[in-house]
Design an enzyme around this catalytic site. Structure first.
Site, short mmCIF file in Angstrom:
data_model
loop_
_atom_site.label_atom_id
_atom_site.label_comp_id
_atom_site.label_asym_id
_atom_site.label_seq_id
_atom_site.Cartn_x
_atom_site.Cartn_y
_atom_site.Cartn_z
N TYR A 212 55.15 67.61 74.46
CA TYR A 212 55.67 69.08 73.98
C TYR A 212 55.82 69.90 75.09
CZ TYR A 212 56.74 68.26 68.98
OH TYR A 212 57.09 67.89 67.94
N GLU A 298 43.40 43.46 60.90
CA GLU A 298 44.64 43.59 61.56
C GLU A 298 44.98 44.96 60.51
OE1 GLU A 298 47.85 41.04 61.04
OE2 GLU A 298 49.16 42.55 60.87
N ASP A 350 46.98 38.74 59.41
CA ASP A 350 48.00 37.94 58.59
C ASP A 350 48.38 36.65 59.09
OD1 ASP A 350 47.94 40.38 56.93
OD2 ASP A 350 49.88 41.23 57.93
#
EC number: 5.6.2.2
Lengths: 469, 672
Positions: A212, A298, A350
């Site tokens: 920014y 995860e 997963d």
């Protein structure tokens, strides 16, 4: 301090009624515990309908979950704990005995680029000498160019001895007077100036802050972030030494006490959400723990389940998640925990190629940050679950499994070619099975047997069987 | 409720059933009746679409007619709006005022009226608010009077061409008999079933009851036929009101057809205009004049699509059937119609791709019952089945595309340029391919930019040189362009660029999907891959042009792009230097830096070197680099450019000074 300990004891004692596993030494038990010994048995029947009280809901859950599949295979928690203790001591002794290798110990056929933590003043002087060189070059009418190390995939190399990715020393010139690099070199100059300011003032900012300061030039944050990595690579320091940090992403909960900027944090007393992992690791210290292992999760959802069920009190552990791909701070934190506490790390991801990929980023580093892989990687992470073979082992019904897309299968096949997978025959076997069955499943697939199946049956059983790779 | 209603229900059915039984008599339907009942098959789904289809059928007939005599087509279409009162007076009906208002469907009850007024007030309030805020207000359409079911609008469609015209005596049958036509037979034609003009007539009979009017004259015919007729739907025969010969002073030839139908211009306006525009693209050798006339002058439309070329594609030839495309019934029909006597001649002459020796081999393969000289009439039904089976199994060469008449790359290109004025255009014409024994040719054009073109993909589909406007989503061209072309690899931005995709498929049999003949299915791999290949070929041509353009643009903009970043870069460098100079002074660590660096920082501190100094130096460097690059580009592109055409300019004075240099072998003449 006192307060935090009593809090953890309170719950532990309740557990101990059930499992008769005394985790903390009896000397730490205080008067408040005695009171609870008196109260809980009589209170239980009355408060059973109040869901807000952890004790009551725990009672009710236990009665309901007895018929969960494979529940009967579970041995008492004390047996599992003993297994874990053995594992923990054996792994800590083995890892402490072997000295951690560094790049210098190996005689690699090519030179590698590695960065180290630099002090603010040396970062500043590095920038200054670079800028002086550029100024001279401009004044002599030759324009200027940066010599930026290449972070392309071709410049990466997996070193099996170190079990991580390292960056070779190829670099590319970034001249200003070239249409394809003019933008990048202008951005690089600007970032150097901004970092220089940070060094003078001695403050930290986030990557977003940095973006920014000159939105018009950077256009989007990806560009300023990439150049920031280039700059840290160019100056030969870690990104944290530039005093630029990423926003907090990772969280930790469990049996861990550490100091953050001088404040002591007890991670058992951080509520359900846990403690956000501080973005600059240099303010973290004094780690203490009585945990037996670190559980890497995860996903946020699985993390929440474990945190709410106070899984870390049943089996003393530290639970960490970065909510998907890990950020630098989480990886640094995990590395620090591993080094200071010397605990084994178990990963719950997963059952898809991306889960394994996330695991590999923790373990061997990402390609994007390979120049700093020495500081960011945690060696010897065990793949606990959910593994492709678990789908059948735990009889996860078809409707909870998902077919892999073309892209998934391609990623899976590509990963089979990666060195960090190949070095572990167990992983190769699992990944081959995944690609063959073309099925994937998320951790949440276990919820099909009940939301608490993960914490009540799956993980305990996994731990009991030492079922990790 | 239920109990009170059910007895009446049963009563009704009871009273109905005996009557029904009486009516189960075998009835026959004429083709005209069938199409009147199923008008959607022919594209007459609703008044709006009927108007569109009527225009379309008449235009296509006109084009066919002009092309058949190799005359460059000139087609004039006029749609005239007819107000209800005018229509009533046309048919001799006196306008009736509504007396019992509640009888009508659009009668507004007190409640509905209150609701409407409240809504209008609210809308006005919002509008006033918006206006006060200075927002640009979209003009709300004046609240339309609620349109009842009965409020139909009528149109007179007039189509005039310069075609072949029709023989005087055939006119009634050509218009008044469904499924009779001149376009049957195996060839590439626009129409197929002899349905178009007749359906317009049936629709006019159904909606207005007015007859169709035809004026026609053939070449070198001294008179002009005028015919007014309608159709007897039950008998499928024409009902002629007038059929007379009139004077033909202008020696005009062609046909003019007038029909009054119910329609809906407002909803199908854009479709009809699109149709005309796309027709102009695919037939640039034709001239179209489209007019819409109504009482309100601001609604009137006049568009002229002028002729851009005199080159007309050849008239499609009638071809013979390919053995792999015939069925049993067709074989029987061919046998009945042929003039050939024996089997060998029949095979050799009635099909394509069967030579005499090939026919003999085929007959040998059919079995012992067959012989080359056997009479066709003696073939048993079983033997016909055997022939059919062999046709299915045997291998034949693919039919060639000679019988087809594609628009041609040249015409397609001209059409695109004429109607879209694109920045870039590439066209490609594929070779003939085969699907189920019917040859087809795919031609494609891809354009970038242009006027009246939307951003993204604009797809124009043509089948046998007719634009297809409906059911675009499922069409093979749409699917291919959207899913199977990687536009970015041709440097084309699929979302931002104005891309026009034109695909024209011609065949003796277009495999349309659905009843409306509006799209070609995506499941035919032969056609899908041919379409993909053609579009890709166009894209390849475009890519080199685009890349060149980009390079040229880069050349032009290089200096600007480089200079743009000078302030950023020098600003950053200068700020660091300034900070360094200041801290150095305060800390008085004079010898922290080398001599050069110390000198530099001193100059910065004393403002001898400023940001401007750095910028100036960098700008100079950029200029130098730009000059070098431009030189390099010029030397490179100079070589790779296409050969230039030599131009000879005549000297102003005819008198020339010449020096001839003679040698034993040649003369070298120099002009001054």
């Amino acid at each position: 301090m006192t307060e935090s300990i009593t809090g953890s004891v309170l719950i532990t004692v309740l557990f101990s009624i059930r499992s008769s596993a005394q985790i903390l030494s009896p000397s730490r038990v205080k008067i408040s515990v005695v009171i609870h010994f008196h109260f809980t048995p009589t209170l239980c029947p009355i408060t059973a309908h109040l869901p807000s009280m952890a004790e009551s809901s725990k009672k009710r859950r236990r009665t309901n979950t007895d018929d969960l599949p494979f529940k009967n295979k579970l041995k008492p928690d004390s047996t599992i704990l003993q297994t874990l203790k053995d594992f923990s001591t054996s792994s800590s002794s083995s890892s402490s005995s072997s000295k951690t290798l560094t790049l210098q110990d190996l005689s690699l056929p090519f030179s590698c680029r590695e960065v180290s933590d630099l002090s603010l003043s040396s970062v500043q002087s590095n920038i200054e000498s670079l800028v002086l060189r550029i100024a001279h070059s401009i004044l002599s009418g030759n324009g200027f160019a940066f010599d930026v190390p290449s972070r392309a995939a071709t410049n990466q190399f997996y070193v099996p001895e170190l079990d991580r990715i390292v960056l070779k020393d190829k670099s590319s010139l970034r001249p200003f007077a070239n249409i394809s690099t003019v933008r990048k070199s202008a951005i690089t100059a600007r970032i150097l100036q901004l970092v220089h300011q940070l060094c003078i003032k001695g403050i930290h900012v986030t990557k977003r802050d940095l973006f920014y300061t000159d939105v018009k030039l950077f256009q989007d944050q990806i560009q300023s972030d990439t150049v920031l990595d280039d700059v840290s690579c160019m100056l030969g320091c870690t990104r944290s030494s530039l005093n630029v940090v990423a926003a907090e992403k990772g969280v930790v909960v469990g049996r861990l006490i550490f100091s953050d900027n001088g404040d002591m944090i007890d991670c058992t007393k951080m509520g359900m959400g846990g403690k956000a992992i501080p973005p600059n690791i240099d303010r973290v210290g004094d780690m203490q723990s009585d945990a037996l292992f670190i559980l890497l999760v995860e996903k946020d959802a699985a993390y929440m389940r474990l945190a709410e069920d106070r899984f870390y009190n049943r089996f003393p552990c530290i639970i960490v998640t970065a909510k998907g791909q890990p950020d630098v701070a989480t990886r640094l934190f995990l590395k620090k925990m591993k080094m200071e506490l010397n605990l084994p790390v178990l990963a719950l991801v997963d059952s898809d190629p991306y889960g394994l990929k996330i695991l590999s980023v923790y373990g061997c580093g990402s390609k994007n940050m390979s120049y700093d892989s020495a500081n960011l990687t945690t060696p010897d992470i065990k793949w606990l679950g959910v593994r492709p073979s678990d789908l059948d082992k735990y009889k996860i019904p078809e409707q909870c499994r998902l077919p892999m897309t073309e892209q998934d299968i391609k990623t899976g096949k590509d990963m089979l070619e990666e060195d960090f997978v190949k070095k572990n025959p167990g992983w190769v076997e699992e990944l081959t099975l995944m690609v063959k069955t073309k099925q994937k499943a998320e951790i949440q697939a276990l919820s099909t047997f009940g939301f608490q199946y993960l914490s009540e049956v799956y993980l305990p059983l996994k731990l009991q069987q030492k079922d990790w790779l | 409720m239920d109990s009170s209603e059910s007895p009446t229900e049963t009563k009704k059915t009871k009273s109905k059933t005996p009557r029904k039984n009486k009516e189960t008599v075998l009835k026959q339907k004429s083709p005209a009746e069938f199409f009147a009942e199923n008008k959607n098959i022919a594209g007459f789904d609703n008044p709006g679409k009927s108007l569109y289809t009527t225009v379309r059928e008449l235009v296509e007939n006109s084009l066919d007619s002009a092309e058949s005599i190799s005359e460059l087509p000139v087609v004039e279409i006029t749609i005239e709006e007819i107000k209800k009162s005018k229509f009533n007076s046309m048919i001799g009906l006196i306008d009736c005022e509504r007396v019992d208002a509640e009888l009508y469907d659009d009668y507004e009850t007190e409640k509905a009226r209150e609701k409407r007024l409240a809504k209008e007030a609210r809308a006005q309030e919002i509008q006033a608010k918006n206006a006060a805020l200075g927002k640009k207000v979209k003009e709300t359409p004046a609240s339309k009077g609620i349109r009842g079911r009965g409020e139909a609008s009528f149109y007179r469609v007039i189509c005039k061409d310069n075609g072949k015209g029709m023989p005087h005596d055939d006119i009634p049958n050509m218009f008044g008999r469904v499924l009779s036509g001149t376009k049957y037979g195996l060839k590439q034609t626009r129409g197929k079933f002899g349905l178009g003009a007749k359906m317009a007539l049936i629709w006019s009979k159904m909606s207005t009851g007015l007859p169709i009017e035809i004026s026609s004259s053939m070449r070198n015919q001294s008179y002009m036929s005028f015919c007014r007729l309608d159709i007897d739907i039950h008998k499928n025969i024409p009902h002629v009101h007038v059929n007379e010969k009139r004077e033909n002073k202008e020696r005009w030839h062609g046909a003019e057809i007038q029909v009054v139908i119910e329609g809906n211009w407002t909803t199908y306006r854009s479709k009809i205009l699109h149709y005309m525009r796309q027709m102009a693209v695919i037939t640039p050798y034709a001239q179209f004049l489209f007019k819409f006339v109504s009482d309100a002058p601001e609604k009137n439309v006049t568009i002229r699509f002028s002729r851009r070329t005199d080159v007309m594609p050849p008239v499609p030839l009638e071809t013979k059937h390919h053995p792999s495309s015939v069925d049993l019934l067709l074989i029987k029909r061919l046998i009945a119609e042929t003039s050939k006597q024996n089997l060998l001649q029949f095979l050799q002459h009635e099909f394509v791709n069967i030579s005499k020796s090939h026919a003999e081999r085929l007959i040998g393969e059919m079995g012992p019952d067959f012989s080359p000289k056997m009479a066709l009439k003696s073939l048993t039904p079983q033997q016909l089945v055997r022939i059919h089976q062999l046709f299915r199994q045997a291998k034949f060469d693919d039919p060639n595309g000679h019988c087809l008449s594609p628009a041609g790359e040249y015409n397609l290109r001209l059409g695109i340029i004429k109607e879209l004025h694109p920045d870039m255009v590439a066209t490609y014409s594929g070779s003939a391919q085969v699907f189920e024994g019917h040859p087809f040719i795919v031609e494609a054009g891809v354009s970038i930019g242009g006027k009246n073109v939307k951003q993204g993909l604009n797809i124009f589909r043509f089948a046998n040189r007719i634009p297809l406007l409906f059911e675009q989503g499922a069409d093979v061209v749409t699917r291919t362009a959207l899913k199977r072309i990687n536009w970015s690899s041709y440097k084309i931005n699929q979302l931002q660029d104005k891309i026009g995709i034109f695909v024209s498929i011609v065949s003796t049999k277009i495999p349309f999907k659905g009843t409306g003949k509006e799209y070609i299915g995506d499941d035919i791999t032969e056609i899908a891959s041919a379409v993909k290949y053609s579009i890709q070929q166009c894209c390849v041509q475009l890519k080199s042009k685009i890349v060149k353009k980009m390079q040229a643009r880069e050349q032009q903009e290089r200096k600007r792009n480089l200079s743009k970043y000078i302030p950023d870069a020098t600003g950053a460098v200068y700020n660091v230097l300034k900070d360094m100079a200041e801290t150095q002074l305060h800390a008085s660590k004079k010898f922290r830096y080398g001599d050069d660096d110390g000198e530099l920082l001193r100059k910065v501190y004393e403002n001898l070197i400023t940001k401007e100094t750095l910028s100036e130096k960098l700008a100079k460097h950029v200029e130098q680099v730009d000059y070098e690059m431009a030189l390099e580009y010029a030397t490179q592109s100079g070589v790779s450019e296409e050969p230039r055409e030599t131009i000879y300019i005549k000297p102003l004075e005819t008198e020339n000074k010449i020096i001839d240099l003679h040698s034993p072998f040649f003369v070298f003449r120099m002009f001054h």
